[in-house]
Design an enzyme around this catalytic site. Structure first.
Site, PDB file in Angstrom:
ATOM      1  N   TYR A  56       8.031  69.372   9.656  1.00  0.00           N
ATOM      2  CA  TYR A  56       8.254  70.713   9.751  1.00  0.00           C
ATOM      3  C   TYR A  56       7.133  71.564   9.439  1.00  0.00           C
ATOM      4  CZ  TYR A  56      13.086  69.461   9.589  1.00  0.00           C
ATOM      5  OH  TYR A  56      14.484  68.481   9.938  1.00  0.00           O
ATOM      6  N   HIS A 123      13.647  60.008   9.397  1.00  0.00           N
ATOM      7  CA  HIS A 123      13.870  61.285  10.034  1.00  0.00           C
ATOM      8  C   HIS A 123      14.256  60.928  11.864  1.00  0.00           C
ATOM      9  CE1 HIS A 123      12.695  65.642  10.936  1.00  0.00           C
ATOM     10  NE2 HIS A 123      13.718  65.360  11.356  1.00  0.00           N
ATOM     11  N   GLY A 205      25.148  74.963  16.310  1.00  0.00           N
ATOM     12  CA  GLY A 205      25.050  74.651  17.469  1.00  0.00           C
ATOM     13  C   GLY A 205      23.361  75.368  17.647  1.00  0.00           C
ATOM     14  N   GLY A 207      22.427  78.181  16.145  1.00  0.00           N
ATOM     15  CA  GLY A 207      22.539  79.443  16.332  1.00  0.00           C
ATOM     16  C   GLY A 207      23.522  80.041  17.367  1.00  0.00           C
TER      17      GLY A 207
END
Length: 324
Positions: A56, A123, A205, A207
């Site tokens: 990230y 991940h 979802g 947002g």
């Protein structure tokens, strides 16, 4: 905030967590001060489970989380991930080689400013490396005191079983929401058989289930959702019908659509801890209130009957990284 147990090895976290990814990446520009204030407010509300990853912002998110929790290590359960490698041109590869596992944890600890993380995930599964080798290296980190508990992300039932045979896996993190229920038939029963907790990411979802987006044009050019198949011109209006049904039931309960959607995830079991992501205090407070939303059998039946969304959950290239 109530506590939930994940796995059988002793990991306990708040009943919802905070996904920190969007504070540094993928959803357009963000404000660091507001992001840190959001993390601090989470701790005030009893949300102690913070989720980040080394990819990230190419490490920037771990650094941000580290700054936010400096001097407060005992108040947080830190989870981070390794395995997705991002190139300078944003190209991606998956690396599960043992030597990379060892290298990655040292980088994460340095960026977070801590001597151990509580939960360490792979991940994405590296299909070129036997999962036994990857988890074997992760187990070494537990023995060395750098990691307390192990997790996988987006792993198949078979991979989970093989990994768990090497070292107990406490958590599977996968996408799970009213917008994505693909793990119900196979993955969830496997987790419960083995005593592994579930941490759903994107419980809203991405947002979409909040109802804030009414057209594809609502996404900025730097927002990855502009390229999400489920939010394409072809599928957006079809999938909006799911949101409208959630809005109707939310109005009945006098809660927001986001709160209803998270409450549905929470109702799937005490071994489920969603990590809705946000970078704003107001949204965090809204999400935190989901723990007080009570859904009865009729509500759950209505939500379970909602149609599945149109379109894949990732673009084709990213779907290839999902272990199935």
């Amino acid at each position: 905030m109530k506590i939930r147990k994940l796995g059988r090895e002793g990991l306990e976290v708040s009943s919802i967590g905070l996904g920190c990814m969007g504070m540094s990446d993928f959803y357009g520009e963000s404000d660091e001060a507001e992001s840190i204030a959001t993390i601090h407010r989470a701790l005030e509300l009893g949300i102690d489970f913070l989720d980040t990853a080394d990819m990230y912002g190419r490490g920037a998110n771990e650094e941000l989380v580290g700054r936010a929790v400096a001097g407060r290590r005992d108040e947080v359960v830190l989870a981070t991930k390794f395995g997705i490698v991002r190139g300078e041109g944003n190209e991606r590869s998956i690396n599960g080689r043992p030597e990379y596992v060892r290298e990655s944890i040292d980088g994460s600890l340095r960026r977070l400013g801590v001597d151990h993380v509580d939960l360490y995930y792979q991940h994405r599964v590296d299909k070129t490396v036997p999962i036994e080798e990857t988890v074997g290296a992760m187990a070494e980190l537990v023995e060395a005191g750098k990691v307390r508990f192990l997790g996988l992300s987006e792993a198949s039932a078979e991979t989970i079983r093989r990994a768990h045979a090497v070292h107990p896996i406490s958590v599977l993190q996968s996408e799970f929401s009213l917008f994505e229920r693909g793990l119900v038939d196979s993955i969830l029963p496997t987790l419960r058989e083995l005593g592994i907790g579930l941490v759903p990411y994107s419980p809203l979802g991405r947002g979409f289930l909040t109802g804030r987006f009414r057209s594809k044009e609502d996404f900025g050019s730097s927002d990855f959702r502009a390229h999400d198949p489920r939010m394409s011109e072809e599928n957006f209006e079809k999938n909006l019908a799911i949101v409208e049904a959630i809005e109707e039931l939310a109005a009945k309960h006098e809660v927001t659509p986001a709160q209803l959607a998270i409450a549905w995830v929470l109702a799937q079991g005490d071994d489920v801890v969603p990590i809705p992501g946000t970078r704003k205090v107001s949204r965090l407070e809204e999400n935190a209130a989901s723990v007080d939303v009570a859904l009865d059998a009729e509500d759950l039946a209505a939500l379970n009957a909602l149609p599945r969304p149109e379109g894949d959950r990732y673009a084709a290239g990213l779907m290839e990284s999902i272990d199935d």
